[in-house]
Design a protein around this motif. Structure first.
Motif, mmCIF file in Angstrom:
data_model
loop_
_atom_site.group_PDB
_atom_site.id
_atom_site.type_symbol
_atom_site.label_atom_id
_atom_site.label_comp_id
_atom_site.label_asym_id
_atom_site.label_seq_id
_atom_site.Cartn_x
_atom_site.Cartn_y
_atom_site.Cartn_z
ATOM 1 N N THR A 147 0.829 -1.207 0.000
ATOM 2 C CA THR A 147 0.000 0.000 0.000
ATOM 3 C C THR A 147 0.862 1.256 0.000
ATOM 4 O OG1 THR A 147 -1.728 -1.172 1.238
ATOM 5 C CG2 THR A 147 -1.822 1.238 1.223
ATOM 6 N N LEU A 148 1.953 1.225 0.776
ATOM 7 C CA LEU A 148 2.861 2.373 0.835
ATOM 8 C C LEU A 148 3.485 2.636 -0.536
ATOM 9 C CD1 LEU A 148 4.175 4.426 2.800
ATOM 10 C CD2 LEU A 148 6.022 2.770 3.118
ATOM 11 N N LEU A 149 3.881 1.571 -1.213
ATOM 12 C CA LEU A 149 4.467 1.715 -2.538
ATOM 13 C C LEU A 149 3.481 2.357 -3.509
ATOM 14 C CD1 LEU A 149 6.629 1.158 -4.709
ATOM 15 C CD2 LEU A 149 5.645 -1.137 -4.964
ATOM 16 N N PHE A 150 2.243 1.848 -3.522
ATOM 17 C CA PHE A 150 1.246 2.399 -4.436
ATOM 18 C C PHE A 150 0.892 3.839 -4.078
ATOM 19 C CE2 PHE A 150 0.495 -1.983 -5.775
ATOM 20 C CZ PHE A 150 0.258 -1.806 -7.140
ATOM 21 N N CYS A 151 0.855 4.142 -2.790
ATOM 22 C CA CYS A 151 0.551 5.518 -2.382
ATOM 23 C C CYS A 151 1.586 6.488 -2.922
ATOM 24 C CB CYS A 151 0.490 5.611 -0.854
ATOM 25 S SG CYS A 151 -1.035 4.978 -0.136
#
Length: 260
Positions: A147-151
């Motif tokens: 999720t952090l990567l996509f954010c």
């Protein structure tokens, strides 16, 4: 609805350096001169022997190099706006005929960069708050990392498109940018990942080559300079991806002009 090709964006960003290398040097000369001056002073402050690494990290040399990096980044903002204009409009020169300067567009560009950075910091802070729960639950840790990567990809794909808009002074609002990006956020994000991996791979090969001939191994100073060069190339590669995406989606621009 226009669909962008991540491969096209990566290819364009890669070849943009070759097609316009002379102009890139002209745009970045002030920033690079600031960095070279700081690097030379920092190197002169380095003592000989094993203490060099600690001195670079904590001593006067480290302070000089850190301030040099900050000044370099600020001096590169007019270069970013000029690079955007070159790749989108085909002309890096400003309205007054100069290739370097600072006016309202640079302040807007800096504001947008700071906004992107603040949002990224906020996302990282949320991730840190969730870290204790992630340590206790491996599955949750994977979800948080993905999720952090996509954010961060979405932050740069969406917020990053405000940068060419600022460089062109076209007056588009953030809502206009979001509307312009429909269906292409992930595609731009993939292009940013791809260009980053490509630069990382080239950097790895360069470091391995220098180490093989005994130049990079054990040299903290040389490693710092190489890291900066890769960082410098990466910045303009990202600007190139965003410029091409903006030109295609906004229907703006003309073929790049010859190098200066």
């Amino acid at each position: 609805m226009k669909k962008l090709s991540p491969f096209h964006l990566i290819g364009y960003a890669t070849t943009a350096f070759v097609r316009n290398f002379g102009t890139l040097l002209g745009l970045t000369a002030p920033g690079l001169l600031v960095f070279v001056a700081a690097a030379v002073v920092g190197r002169l402050l380095l003592p000989p022997g094993a203490a060099a690494e600690a001195q670079l990290a904590l001593g006067e040399a480290g302070i000089v190099l850190s301030l040099g990096m900050l000044a370099t980044n600020l001096a590169l903002i007019p270069a970013f706006t000029g690079w955007h204009r070159l790749l989108i409009l085909g002309e890096a020169r400003r309205e007054n005929g100069r290739t370097f300067g600072w006016d309202g567009r640079e302040w807007r560009y800096l504001r947008n960069l700071i906004s992107i950075w603040l949002v990224s910091v906020g996302v990282n802070l949320v991730a840190r708050l969730l870290a204790p729960a992630a340590e206790a639950t491996p599955a949750l840790a994977i979800v948080i990392v993905v999720t952090l990567l996509f954010c961060h990809l979405w932050i740069w794909a969406i917020g990053g498109m405000t940068l060419p808009a600022a460089a062109l002074n076209d007056g588009r609002s953030f809502a206009d940018i979001v509307n312009l990006l429909q269906g292409n956020v992930n595609r731009i994000g993939l292009a940013l990942i791809g260009i980053g991996l490509l630069i990382g791979f080239v950097g790895f090969l360069l470091i391995m080559t220098l180490s093989a001939i005994g130049l990079a191994s054990g040299s903290v100073y040389l490693s710092f300079v190489m890291t900066f060069l890769l960082y410098f190339i990466g910045l303009f590669a990202v600007v190139s991806v965003l410029s091409r995406a903006y030109a295609l989606l906004a229907g703006a621009g003309s073929p790049p002009a010859p190098s200066l």
